[in-house]
Enzyme design. Structure first.
Site, PDB file in Angstrom:
ATOM      1  N   HIS B  32       7.461  -0.520 -35.226  1.00 48.80           N
ATOM      2  CA  HIS B  32       7.887  -1.807 -34.668  1.00 48.80           C
ATOM      3  C   HIS B  32       6.768  -2.455 -33.874  1.00 48.80           C
ATOM      4  O   HIS B  32       6.559  -2.117 -32.702  1.00 48.80           O
ATOM      5  CB  HIS B  32       9.102  -1.590 -33.757  1.00 48.80           C
ATOM      6  CG  HIS B  32      10.268  -0.965 -34.457  1.00 48.80           C
ATOM      7  ND1 HIS B  32      10.332   0.376 -34.735  1.00 48.80           N
ATOM      8  CD2 HIS B  32      11.404  -1.501 -34.963  1.00 48.80           C
ATOM      9  CE1 HIS B  32      11.469   0.647 -35.374  1.00 48.80           C
ATOM     10  NE2 HIS B  32      12.135  -0.467 -35.530  1.00 48.80           N
ATOM     11  N   GLY B 120      15.210   5.286 -27.436  1.00 48.68           N
ATOM     12  CA  GLY B 120      15.263   4.864 -28.843  1.00 48.68           C
ATOM     13  C   GLY B 120      16.700   4.613 -29.228  1.00 48.68           C
ATOM     14  O   GLY B 120      17.056   3.505 -29.633  1.00 48.68           O
ATOM     15  N   LEU B 122      19.782   3.155 -28.575  1.00 52.84           N
ATOM     16  CA  LEU B 122      19.788   2.027 -27.647  1.00 52.84           C
ATOM     17  C   LEU B 122      20.728   2.248 -26.467  1.00 52.84           C
ATOM     18  O   LEU B 122      21.803   2.813 -26.595  1.00 52.84           O
ATOM     19  CB  LEU B 122      20.095   0.744 -28.402  1.00 52.84           C
ATOM     20  CG  LEU B 122      18.959   0.350 -29.371  1.00 52.84           C
ATOM     21  CD1 LEU B 122      19.367  -0.816 -30.254  1.00 52.84           C
ATOM     22  CD2 LEU B 122      17.667   0.026 -28.643  1.00 52.84           C
ATOM     23  N   ASP B 161      17.088  -6.725 -26.057  1.00 45.37           N
ATOM     24  CA  ASP B 161      18.467  -7.175 -26.225  1.00 45.37           C
ATOM     25  C   ASP B 161      19.390  -6.028 -26.622  1.00 45.37           C
ATOM     26  O   ASP B 161      20.531  -5.930 -26.172  1.00 45.37           O
ATOM     27  CB  ASP B 161      18.547  -8.246 -27.321  1.00 45.37           C
ATOM     28  CG  ASP B 161      17.752  -9.481 -26.967  1.00 45.37           C
ATOM     29  OD1 ASP B 161      18.150 -10.181 -26.033  1.00 45.37           O
ATOM     30  OD2 ASP B 161      16.711  -9.722 -27.614  1.00 45.37           O
ATOM     31  N   GLY B 162      18.895  -5.182 -27.514  1.00 43.05           N
ATOM     32  CA  GLY B 162      19.741  -4.133 -28.068  1.00 43.05           C
ATOM     33  C   GLY B 162      20.338  -3.256 -26.983  1.00 43.05           C
ATOM     34  O   GLY B 162      21.540  -3.003 -26.950  1.00 43.05           O
ATOM     35  N   HIS B 267       9.847  -7.692 -36.210  1.00 43.78           N
ATOM     36  CA  HIS B 267      10.491  -6.681 -35.362  1.00 43.78           C
ATOM     37  C   HIS B 267      10.167  -5.260 -35.807  1.00 43.78           C
ATOM     38  O   HIS B 267       9.716  -4.445 -35.006  1.00 43.78           O
ATOM     39  CB  HIS B 267      12.012  -6.880 -35.352  1.00 43.78           C
ATOM     40  CG  HIS B 267      12.768  -5.717 -34.789  1.00 43.78           C
ATOM     41  ND1 HIS B 267      12.947  -5.547 -33.441  1.00 43.78           N
ATOM     42  CD2 HIS B 267      13.356  -4.644 -35.384  1.00 43.78           C
ATOM     43  CE1 HIS B 267      13.614  -4.420 -33.239  1.00 43.78           C
ATOM     44  NE2 HIS B 267      13.881  -3.860 -34.392  1.00 43.78           N
ATOM     45  N   GLU B 421      32.007   7.493 -18.927  1.00 46.17           N
ATOM     46  CA  GLU B 421      31.554   8.796 -19.407  1.00 46.17           C
ATOM     47  C   GLU B 421      30.167   8.733 -20.039  1.00 46.17           C
ATOM     48  O   GLU B 421      29.328   9.605 -19.824  1.00 46.17           O
ATOM     49  CB  GLU B 421      32.549   9.367 -20.424  1.00 46.17           C
ATOM     50  CG  GLU B 421      33.944   9.638 -19.870  1.00 46.17           C
ATOM     51  CD  GLU B 421      34.832   8.403 -19.859  1.00 46.17           C
ATOM     52  OE1 GLU B 421      34.396   7.335 -20.338  1.00 46.17           O
ATOM     53  OE2 GLU B 421      35.977   8.498 -19.369  1.00 46.17           O
ATOM     54  N   HIS B 471      40.717  20.284 -19.349  1.00 42.67           N
ATOM     55  CA  HIS B 471      41.794  19.816 -20.236  1.00 42.67           C
ATOM     56  C   HIS B 471      41.332  19.951 -21.682  1.00 42.67           C
ATOM     57  O   HIS B 471      41.340  18.995 -22.451  1.00 42.67           O
ATOM     58  CB  HIS B 471      42.177  18.375 -19.890  1.00 42.67           C
ATOM     59  CG  HIS B 471      42.778  18.213 -18.517  1.00 42.67           C
ATOM     60  ND1 HIS B 471      42.097  18.532 -17.367  1.00 42.67           N
ATOM     61  CD2 HIS B 471      44.001  17.770 -18.107  1.00 42.67           C
ATOM     62  CE1 HIS B 471      42.865  18.299 -16.310  1.00 42.67           C
ATOM     63  NE2 HIS B 471      44.024  17.848 -16.728  1.00 42.67           N
ATOM     64  N   HIS B 483      44.552  12.620 -26.110  1.00 44.31           N
ATOM     65  CA  HIS B 483      43.705  13.274 -25.115  1.00 44.31           C
ATOM     66  C   HIS B 483      43.365  14.720 -25.487  1.00 44.31           C
ATOM     67  O   HIS B 483      42.725  15.408 -24.699  1.00 44.31           O
ATOM     68  CB  HIS B 483      44.408  13.271 -23.743  1.00 44.31           C
ATOM     69  CG  HIS B 483      44.404  11.932 -23.065  1.00 44.31           C
ATOM     70  ND1 HIS B 483      44.902  10.790 -23.656  1.00 44.31           N
ATOM     71  CD2 HIS B 483      43.944  11.543 -21.841  1.00 44.31           C
ATOM     72  CE1 HIS B 483      44.757   9.768 -22.821  1.00 44.31           C
ATOM     73  NE2 HIS B 483      44.189  10.195 -21.723  1.00 44.31           N
ATOM     74  N   ARG B 530      43.458  23.381 -18.518  1.00 48.03           N
ATOM     75  CA  ARG B 530      44.366  22.830 -17.506  1.00 48.03           C
ATOM     76  C   ARG B 530      45.371  23.902 -17.097  1.00 48.03           C
ATOM     77  O   ARG B 530      45.834  23.930 -15.962  1.00 48.03           O
ATOM     78  CB  ARG B 530      45.097  21.619 -18.090  1.00 48.03           C
ATOM     79  CG  ARG B 530      46.191  21.072 -17.180  1.00 48.03           C
ATOM     80  CD  ARG B 530      46.754  19.755 -17.696  1.00 48.03           C
ATOM     81  NE  ARG B 530      47.721  19.199 -16.771  1.00 48.03           N
ATOM     82  CZ  ARG B 530      49.047  19.223 -16.928  1.00 48.03           C
ATOM     83  NH1 ARG B 530      49.568  19.734 -18.024  1.00 48.03           N
ATOM     84  NH2 ARG B 530      49.846  18.721 -16.034  1.00 48.03           N
TER      85      ARG B 530
HETATM   86 CA   LIG Z   1      15.134  -8.572 -28.814  1.00 47.48          CA
END
Ligand SMILES: [Ca+2]
Ligand SMILES: [Ca+2]
Lengths: 684, 684
Positions: B32, B120, B122, B161-162, B267, B421, B471, B483, B530
């Site tokens: 890139h 890398g 994103l 942006d990514g 890009h 998370e 759990h 869950h 649990r």
């Molecule tokens: Ca961009």
């Protein structure tokens, strides 16, 4: 804007919800009373004044969709469904969170009448609702006429703090703003409480400002506990805004009416006995009765239900008038609503001969899509900013975009998801849940993992979402281990009701699509290569549709190699090399475990038969393969960044090395002696 | 604020980066070039004017941290590392994206000198950087004194942006704002281009406003292509703001200088030959030379490196002065920097007898944490809004909070992650990467899947992050299948260099922590129940540390049951029942596959020995278990919502039913006849 007319029954209905929620959770001795009690007013205003649905016909296509994104508050939703006359009795409420009940701990689509999408895992409901809203927008743009506003339902969402902290909802919210989804109305239960206590400990951002940044309309109601007129006006204003989704920030008191109101003590635990009695007394309900619902409440909701039935009737009339004026569109819309595929669509699937040029299976996927998109207008989807790599946008597709952008229109079927894999997966669930659409979503296989939370809900909810997952192994080469999924296939294979397809060539790719498009209650992940794959001798769509088959047969084999995707041709190459040493090798292709496991045992045993050792080969983790093979060859550690042939060589996944490995195995089992039994021969 | 002084070499340095990036990608014919060319000016200004690091001592503790969150732009980072004199030669640059090179397709921590965290995928870099900034804030609050500003580095992030579209970065950004991390400075490369083309197709939100909503300082530089003074002033202003993280929106032209500048064509593809030549000519560089770096550039960066070496020298002096005044703190800080654990810490691990009360392993985990937190101050972590369920906050812990909130202080080690998370997992990677901290993070096992993208990078990057995943099965009961993780264990077990521990009782829980805390280069997931688990006869910390061991031995067994976690005691119960029918059953506990697989083969074969069938038992998908067993018993579909005992009964995971299953297996293998060989006896 119409004006709010208070009814004498409003308060009693609201307090019925509150006390019943406390009883439901109390009897189960498990669950979440706080949010249902806090959101009772907005729920009552929404359902009594605005919500268009017919409880006796819960699949009516133009119904408003309701999504309880804070699914742990499902006592609220179950109570509303019960009051309205959906297939949910007071006894079902008494079975809350019990085995085989219709009222599980979190709402499950395809389990309980009236539940649109599964919620509870935080952020999923909100994001699926964006899918519902996209679907409505698209179907309306496709079928409505100037004189027929046929499809015009809203999607209403209740959400708590938890859902809004999750990244998946941020992704979906940003896209919803970009797409200007005016039919999406979210009520944010701003009660300042989450499980860890006051939201001040972790969630102090300005939520309203954030949604303004996404391009949403943001409204506020400061007293969600009793300002019914304020709630009414906010929802009415939200409905008026046609070019922006709306979020209504509603300040409420969690567990309103309980002695513990406003604290996290009421979030996820039943009320104590004295608190429950005091609550009922406070609201003028008999303190000694449980599951008590005043007649006025049932009567009120019965009227609401009747209003819904009338609405559907009127709509059915409208639909038949539409049919008279637009018979072709009518036929197509009703076909799509019914879920029936156009007959003969599968004839457009490409078929290959071994002499056809080798191509990457992502390219083979593009060829399938190019062939079927014109005959299956219900195919709608796109990529998480990898269109040129996933090869998912066929030439005939138009972008799904707000017309004002000049980049497409709402009739368009190609969605630019942006780099939002998890949001995309959840939106896919909403698109599938709406009906009339078969969604496909695309990214690299490695980033399906970002969306794992949504993928498992597709499978649990029986939503047909098709993942186009390219760059599916170390075969992607230079991008390196950060992008090379080693562990992803077995993760997806271990999910019940999820078909993970890893096709080896053109015919298998067609088969994977054939199966995935026909599987109306099962999501599929199509695992596709970046690198070119030769067309196999002996592959056909029909054989591949069994999930596994013998691609290269020999009698009295010394070894069977079972493989998938890009490694099948390497197995065939190894078989050729071994033959020249007098070692006879069969090759089995096993593109889909789920489907193979559904075949008759006899067939399975004919494919993976006893008598010779079986070696599995895949450029992935070997985890899981011992189920089908005696020996496993795969990628033991991470991949690496290099032209892919070099990585395959380094890891020994070449015809030459697999021949060496195969010989070693044959020798080992000869030396060991004894009968060699297929791993499929089992007691269980 | 100091003022920007332009240097005659600025332009030549910037253009050196641009042309070299084009050459690096061109030679690899992969990669890139666009972002490196666009971000060359800000990179040069940052590293020449602000960045404090000593390239010859890349682990200097108080160095500024640099994270290239848009990791695909790594040609930029490799070039900077090379110019500055890190262990990266021009030949390494020529090996970009080649096998065994130090310059893989995306930057990998623990692989290339000077790379702090792997990027890398994103959003990961951005979010890990929040972890680096938290770590700095915490270590500074803990060790700095009024007269010693010892730890004061900044964390600088480049992002595209990514990364900002990804939910994981939204989560981390919101938390960073809440935590008021004034040491975090993000440069957002606002080039209006992503892979799908113009960001107008999917990313039209107001990013600045969103970050304001999170509580960040937002700065703008409109001409990132050549306004070096503007860039300088923005970074200087960012450094002045001590109570807010800063994002600088920098408008740049992707691929600046190329004929394709400003388009997505630049890009992710090399420049064409003529474009490359024109670029060099335009910048006054010899058009016919590749990998040409002017002497002025090397000289300039060599001076920067020298400045860094002097800084470290001064800091080392400061550190030793600190040591004279504060010997105790100095000893502790240097111990923590070195990564050495306090000797004897493990003596505080609880040990159990079979007569000790049954407890949930999440509770056993709390007991361990309560015991070790006081002796291991480097343990820092928290929960994604499930503190009361995960039981991760011990009584002696203080919240890590901005002092102004009154809820804790920066010396505190307990982090309230909110319902985030994925962000939590990535922040864990940053905490580990900073050094001096052993991070633990907690949620339900089911929601570790939300963070899969971060977990695999922990393993790849060798970051010691400990997941407290409670759990962990259908045993969570009423919350239901939404869950209940069926597929999660095998997913995590298939990740190389990740230790998935599923302890069966108190001693095994202590062992899991013992191992996880000692494993300085391996992340662990502790899968905890649990429900209550009895303490086993025959479990010890020592045995469990082998990853698998015989918990119940008999001679000449008819059957071995191998199990983990909450099901081991059920296997023991089944063994007891079968004994009364004259069937002799051994029971093996296999809490950690990774660790068991590292034992000598002989030991493994003594545990899972030949001679009798082996049955695996786990209240999860059976996927993967055929590696260790002939027969598998598990959860074939989804779980359900009910009190957990009812679900176990329904699915047959009880002593009584497993005894029936066991008998069936024994009969089957007797009838079948022939030798029964351990599945561990293999050719490969
Ligand atoms: Ca961009
Ligand atoms: Ca809340």
């Amino acid at each position: 804007m119409s004006k709010f007319s208070p009814e004498p029954t409003d308060e009693i209905c609201i307090n019925s919800i509150r006390t019943l929620a406390a009883d439901v959770v109390g009897k189960a001795n498990s669950g979440h009373p706080g949010a249902p009690m806090g959101m009772a007013p907005v729920a009552h205003v929404l359902f009594s004044r605005f919500f268009n649905a017919n409880p006796k016909s819960s699949k009516w296509y133009n119904r408003d969709r309701f999504v309880l994104s804070n699914g742990h508050a499902c006592a609220l939703q179950y109570i509303l469904l019960h009051f309205l006359g959906y297939k949910l009795t007071i006894d079902d409420l008494k079975q809350f969170r019990q085995l085989d009940s219709l009222t599980p701990g979190h709402p499950e689509a395809s389990h309980t009448d009236g539940i649109e999408v599964t919620t509870g895992p935080l952020g999923q409901g909100f994001s699926s609702a964006v899918g519902l809203a996209i679907a409505q927008t698209h179907i309306a743009a496709t079928f409505n006429k100037e004189d027929f506003d046929l499809i015009n339902n809203y999607t209403y969402v209740f959400t708590g703090d938890g859902c809004l902290m999750e990244g998946v909802s941020s992704e979906a919210a940003s896209l919803a703003g970009h797409l200007q989804l005016g039919n999406l109305i979210v009520v944010y239960d701003d009660n300042h409480i989450s499980i860890d206590g006051d939201t001040a400990v972790a969630f102090t951002e300005n939520v309203g400002l954030r949604f303004e940044a996404y391009g949403w309309q943001v409204l506020h109601v400061d007293n969600g506990d009793s300002d019914l007129e304020g709630i009414y006006n906010a929802i009415a204003e939200a409905r008026k805004e046609k070019n922006k989704p709306t979020i209504i920030r509603l300040r409420t008191t969690i567990g309103y009416g309980s002695k513990q109101q406003g604290t996290h003590g009421i979030h996820g635990s039943p009320l104590k006995a004295d608190d429950l009695q005091a609550l009922k007394t406070k609201f003028g309900f008999p303190a000694d009765k449980t599951f008590y619902v005043p007649k006025e409440t049932y009567d009120t909701y019965s009227l609401i239900a009747k209003r819904g039935a009338v609405l559907e009737e009127k709509w059915n009339t409208l639909l038949s008038q539409y049919g008279q004026k637009y018979p072709k569109e009518h036929a197509e819309l009703t076909r799509r609503i019914s879920g029936k595929l156009p007959s003969g669509w599968e004839k457009s699937l490409p078929v290959y001969k071994p002499s056809d040029a080798a191509q990457a299976s992502r390219k083979l996927s593009e060829i399938v899509l190019s062939a079927v998109v014109p005959v299956l207008p219900e195919l709608m989807g796109g990529s998480a900013d990898l269109t040129g790599s996933n090869l998912t946008r066929t030439k005939t597709m138009v972008d799904f975009q707000p017309p004002s952008t000049g980049l497409g229109d709402y009739k368009g079927t190609y969605i630019r998801f942006g780099v939002r894999e998890h949001g995309m997966g959840a939106i896919g669930n909403g698109l599938a849940a709406y009906g009339g659409i078969i969604p496909f979503v695309a990214t690299f296989l490695n980033f399906v993992s970002y969306a794992a939370g949504a993928v498992r809900l597709s499978a649990l909810s029986k939503h047909q979402v098709i993942w186009v997952a390219t760059h599916d192994s170390i075969g992607l080469g230079e991008d390196g281990p950060t992008h090379q999924p080693i562990e992803t296939a077995i993760h997806l294979r271990a999910i019940p009701n999820l078909a993970f397809w890893r096709p080896a060539d053109g015919n298998e790719t067609s088969a994977a699509y054939y199966w995935a498009i026909n599987a109306r209650q099962t999501p599929s992940v199509l695992s596709l290569s970046r690198q070119n794959l030769p067309n196999l001798e002996g592959s056909t769509i029909e054989k591949a549709l069994k999930g596994g088959y013998v691609v290269h047969e020999v009698e009295k084999e010394d070894l069977t190699i079972v493989s998938t995707g890009s490694e099948v041709s390497i197995a065939v190459e190894a078989a050729g090399k071994l033959l020249s040493e007098g070692i006879k090798v069969r090759v089995v292709s096993l593109p889909c475990w789920l489907v193979f496991d559904q075949q008759p045992k006899e067939y399975q045993l004919s494919v993976l038969r006893s008598g010779a050792p079986i070696l599995s080969l895949e450029a992935l983790s070997t985890a899981g393969w011992a189920k089908y093979s005696h020996e496993q060859y795969g990628v033991p550690q991470w991949g690496s960044s290099a032209p892919y042939q070099k990585i395959y060589e380094r890891l020994g996944i070449t015809g030459t090395n697999i021949a060496v490995v195969g010989k070693k195995i044959v020798d080992f089992y000869k030396k060991k002696g004894g009968e060699i039994v297929s791993p499929l021969v089992k007691a269980l």
